[in-house]
Design an enzyme around this catalytic site. Structure first.
Site, short mmCIF file in Angstrom:
data_model
loop_
_atom_site.label_atom_id
_atom_site.label_comp_id
_atom_site.label_asym_id
_atom_site.label_seq_id
_atom_site.Cartn_x
_atom_site.Cartn_y
_atom_site.Cartn_z
N HIS A 181 0.84 -1.21 0.00
CA HIS A 181 0.00 0.00 0.00
C HIS A 181 0.87 1.26 0.00
O HIS A 181 0.56 2.24 -0.68
CB HIS A 181 -0.90 0.02 1.24
CG HIS A 181 -1.85 -1.13 1.36
ND1 HIS A 181 -1.72 -2.10 2.31
CD2 HIS A 181 -2.95 -1.47 0.64
CE1 HIS A 181 -2.70 -2.99 2.19
NE2 HIS A 181 -3.46 -2.64 1.18
N ARG B 76 -3.89 -10.29 4.14
CA ARG B 76 -4.33 -11.61 4.61
C ARG B 76 -3.16 -12.51 5.00
O ARG B 76 -3.40 -13.59 5.55
CB ARG B 76 -5.21 -12.29 3.56
CG ARG B 76 -6.57 -11.61 3.39
CD ARG B 76 -7.50 -12.42 2.49
NE ARG B 76 -8.88 -11.94 2.54
CZ ARG B 76 -9.45 -11.17 1.61
NH1 ARG B 76 -8.75 -10.78 0.55
NH2 ARG B 76 -10.71 -10.79 1.72
P1 AMP Z 1 -6.54 -3.96 -0.40
O1 AMP Z 1 -6.43 -3.10 0.81
O2 AMP Z 1 -6.03 -5.34 -0.22
O3 AMP Z 1 -7.91 -3.89 -1.03
O4 AMP Z 1 -5.56 -3.32 -1.46
C1 AMP Z 1 -5.60 -1.96 -1.75
C2 AMP Z 1 -4.74 -1.68 -2.96
O5 AMP Z 1 -3.40 -2.08 -2.68
C3 AMP Z 1 -5.19 -2.49 -4.19
O6 AMP Z 1 -5.07 -1.67 -5.34
C4 AMP Z 1 -4.20 -3.62 -4.21
O7 AMP Z 1 -4.01 -4.17 -5.48
C5 AMP Z 1 -2.95 -2.94 -3.69
N1 AMP Z 1 -2.00 -3.92 -3.16
C6 AMP Z 1 -2.27 -4.92 -2.29
N2 AMP Z 1 -1.17 -5.68 -2.08
C7 AMP Z 1 -0.18 -5.13 -2.84
C8 AMP Z 1 1.19 -5.46 -3.06
N3 AMP Z 1 1.78 -6.50 -2.48
N4 AMP Z 1 1.90 -4.69 -3.91
C9 AMP Z 1 1.31 -3.63 -4.54
N5 AMP Z 1 0.03 -3.27 -4.36
C10 AMP Z 1 -0.71 -4.01 -3.53
#
Ligand code: AMP
Length: 287
Positions: free
Chosen positions: A45, A196
């Site tokens: 993030h 997760r």
């Molecule tokens: P989430 O909070 O899991 O819904 O993710 C929020 C944003 O962060 C989404 O655009 C995800 O694709 C991105 N994201 C999650 N994990 C990663 C990662 N390891 N590397 C880059 N972006 C990520």
């Protein structure tokens, strides 16, 4: 009202307050980036915030665990919530506003609209296992973009099918924000960072990098001229041998997510989802 201050980061809970803040920035000639998240922030993030800062003068991060993208049997209630630490990480990354509405602010009484998405959302990947997921994602992202009206919105390639769905929705519904994809941030052993990952037991955590390793070998095999079906079969066998139960490991057209047609002319993306115990991991790489 609706705003709390935490260092230089402003926390906004209401759409009207977000709109006012963004309007003030616009009047001052600023450009605005939105980075939607569900919180439980990690370095992945943070990388989105870093990219946002390069591309815009103000950065908004939304933190909203979106109920409409979880099926009843999924982990909405148990999803990690670490708001205080999230705000500190966002502040350290140089962000400006955390937009953290509650469910009632986002989905008011009588809420009745869900986007019906096809195209990449119906590619036979995540949608097969989470049939209502992308309708929820598309709906909340459309709302967030309408609420914030940023110049750009940044999403991780980690959720590659989601990125493709959002690009499609933005074009189809004239969202007016440029959608930008950002590379996946990984642990040193290759495991893609994910909120997760905290669910993994120590033993599962040791086995988890096998998913990315299998995708890498698969991509190398295809690049070296090997048959895609053979490379995929090897990847599936090695992921199973590491203790995963596979939902899918597939090769797709990187742009449309359509199944590959011979001869392969367009770039190929490998996409996978597999479960280790109770934890479902997804990953993908380009060939
Ligand atoms: P989430 O909070 O899991 O819904 O993710 C929020 C944003 O962060 C989404 O655009 C995800 O694709 C991105 N994201 C999650 N994990 C990663 C990662 N390891 N590397 C880059 N972006 C990520």
């Amino acid at each position: 009202m609706g705003a709390e201050d935490q260092g230089r980061v402003k926390i906004l809970r209401e759409v009207a307050a977000l709109r006012q803040t963004v309007a003030n920035w616009r009047a001052a000639g600023e450009s605005i980036a939105l980075t939607p998240t569900m919180g439980a922030l990690h370095k992945g993030h943070v990388s989105l915030v870093a990219l946002a800062r390069k591309r815009a003068s103000r950065v908004v991060m939304s933190i909203f665990v979106n109920p409409t993208q979880f099926a009843p049997n999924e982990d909405f209630g148990a999803y990690p919530r670490t708001f205080g630490a999230d705000v500190a990480m966002f502040a350290a990354a140089g962000g400006d506003v955390v937009f953290a509405p509650d469910v009632a602010e986002m989905y008011g009484a009588g809420f009745s609209t869900l986007l019906n998405v096809a195209g990449p959302a119906a590619a036979g990947l995540e949608d097969q296992f989470r049939p209502t997921h992308f309708a929820g994602v598309a709906t909340v992202v459309t709302k967030l973009v309408n609420q914030c009206r940023p110049d750009i919105a940044i999403f991780g390639e980690k959720d590659y099918q989601q990125l493709k769905v959002i690009e499609r929705v933005a074009r189809d519904l004239d969202l007016g924000a440029e959608i930008i994809g950002a590379p996946t941030i990984r642990e040193a052993d290759g495991l893609a960072l994910s909120s997760r990952n905290v669910y993994l037991s120590p033993e599962e955590r040791k086995a988890a990098p096998a998913l990315h390793a299998a995708l890498q070998r698969c991509a190398a095999g295809i690049r070296g001229g090997g048959a895609i079906d053979v490379a995929l079969a090897q990847a599936r066998a090695s992921v199973e041998a590491a203790g995963f139960i596979i939902d899918y490991i597939e090769a797709r057209d990187a742009e449309t997510l359509a199944p590959l047609a011979a001869p392969i002319g367009a770039p190929v993306r490998l996409l996978a989802a597999a479960r280790l115990g109770k934890t479902r991991l997804i990953d993908n790489i380009g060939v």
